[in-house]
Design an enzyme around this catalytic site. Structure first.
Site, PDB file in Angstrom:
ATOM      1  N   GLY A 136       0.826  -1.195   0.000  1.00 10.54           N
ATOM      2  CA  GLY A 136       0.000   0.000   0.000  1.00 10.54           C
ATOM      3  C   GLY A 136       0.861   1.245   0.000  1.00 10.54           C
TER       4      GLY A 136
ATOM      5  N   HIS B 193      -2.811   7.287   7.003  1.00 10.96           N
ATOM      6  CA  HIS B 193      -1.808   8.178   6.387  1.00 10.96           C
ATOM      7  C   HIS B 193      -2.453   9.485   5.931  1.00 10.96           C
ATOM      8  CE1 HIS B 193       2.037   6.145   6.210  1.00 10.96           C
ATOM      9  NE2 HIS B 193       1.518   5.043   5.714  1.00 10.96           N
TER      10      HIS B 193
ATOM     11  N   CYS C 186       5.750  -0.236   7.075  1.00 10.69           N
ATOM     12  CA  CYS C 186       5.353   0.936   6.300  1.00 10.69           C
ATOM     13  C   CYS C 186       6.544   1.387   5.472  1.00 10.69           C
ATOM     14  CB  CYS C 186       4.930   2.046   7.265  1.00 10.69           C
ATOM     15  SG  CYS C 186       4.445   3.562   6.435  1.00 10.69           S
ATOM     16  N   LEU C 187       6.300   1.738   4.216  1.00  3.88           N
ATOM     17  CA  LEU C 187       7.410   2.168   3.348  1.00  3.88           C
ATOM     18  C   LEU C 187       8.040   3.471   3.853  1.00  3.88           C
ATOM     19  CD1 LEU C 187       5.900   1.325  -0.163  1.00  3.88           C
ATOM     20  CD2 LEU C 187       7.629   0.029   1.121  1.00  3.88           C
TER      21      LEU C 187
ATOM     22  N   GLN D 232       2.874   9.959   1.356  1.00  3.44           N
ATOM     23  CA  GLN D 232       4.161   9.257   1.433  1.00  3.44           C
ATOM     24  C   GLN D 232       5.084   9.600   0.264  1.00  3.44           C
ATOM     25  OE1 GLN D 232       2.189   5.192   2.230  1.00  3.44           O
ATOM     26  NE2 GLN D 232       4.160   5.078   3.265  1.00  3.44           N
TER      27      GLN D 232
ATOM     28  N   HIS E  12      -4.607   1.265   7.523  1.00  5.38           N
ATOM     29  CA  HIS E  12      -3.260   1.838   7.570  1.00  5.38           C
ATOM     30  C   HIS E  12      -3.138   3.015   6.584  1.00  5.38           C
ATOM     31  CE1 HIS E  12       1.309   1.122   7.785  1.00  5.38           C
ATOM     32  NE2 HIS E  12       1.167   1.994   6.805  1.00  5.38           N
ATOM     33  N   GLU E  13      -3.639   2.817   5.346  1.00  7.94           N
ATOM     34  CA  GLU E  13      -3.503   3.865   4.323  1.00  7.94           C
ATOM     35  C   GLU E  13      -4.401   5.058   4.610  1.00  7.94           C
ATOM     36  OE1 GLU E  13      -0.946   3.669   2.556  1.00  7.94           O
ATOM     37  OE2 GLU E  13      -0.617   1.563   2.997  1.00  7.94           O
TER      38      GLU E  13
HETATM   39 NI    NI Z   1       2.410   3.147   5.587  1.00  3.87          NI
END
Ligand code: NI
Length: 172
Positions: free
Chosen positions: A46, A139, A93-94, A51, A135-136
């Site tokens: 995701g 963000h 998480c990226l 991000q 999660h997204e």
């Molecule tokens: Ni993330």
């Protein structure tokens, strides 16, 4: 197509509440394509627009590596409209590379979102896709998965993060 630069914690863009998308134009389509390409290259399941430094309510999710019924989901202005049950799964998480922790989430969620052509959809997600949606969407509200940790676990995270950052700098 282009790979976008992924912002890492504690980049301030990750703490901002992202703006509602109102223009469903070519640049939104392009951004969604580039975000999907960036997510697959990372690789990740995701990615949310903040991000990659763009504070807009747009996310891409693809959990098909672990859930064969899943496919690429591009969600504009997504919101959780119903949730049920509880789960406690390990997340990463990226924007917080090399750190993983268990987070408590709803087991299933109903999400309303628009596609790139402004059409509204409602999906019911479970398993990894449910966790990824939560999660997204977090963000988009400036919330990272580490913000859900207990104060003790967060202090452990901060210490570990210093070491991870040194390691990431060495790799560059
Ligand atoms: Ni993330």
């Amino acid at each position: 197509m282009a790979l976008l630069r992924i912002r890492h914690y504690p980049d301030p863009v990750l703490k901002k509440v992202a703006a509602q998308v109102t223009e469903f134009d070519d640049s939104l389509h392009q951004l969604a394509h580039d975000m999907a390409e960036t997510m697959y290259a990372a690789p990740g399941v995701g990615l949310a627009a903040p991000q990659v430094g763009i504070s807009k309510r747009l996310t891409v999710i693809d959990c098909s590596a672990r859930d064969e019924d899943a496919q690429l989901l591009v969600m504009v202005n997504p919101e959780v409209i119903d949730q049920e049950g509880e789960c406690f799964e390990e997340e990463g998480c990226l924007s917080v590379p090399e750190y993983y922790a268990k987070v408590s989430r709803s087991a299933t969620v109903k999400v309303r979102f628009q596609d790139l052509d402004e059409k509204t959809h409602v999906i019911e997600a479970q398993g990894l896709t449910s966790v990824a949606c939560q999660h997204e969407i977090d963000h988009l509200d400036g919330i990272l998965f580490v913000d859900h940790l207990s104060p003790l676990k967060r202090s452990i995270f901060r210490k570990k993060w210093k070491k991870i950052q040194e390691h990431l700098t060495e790799q560059m």
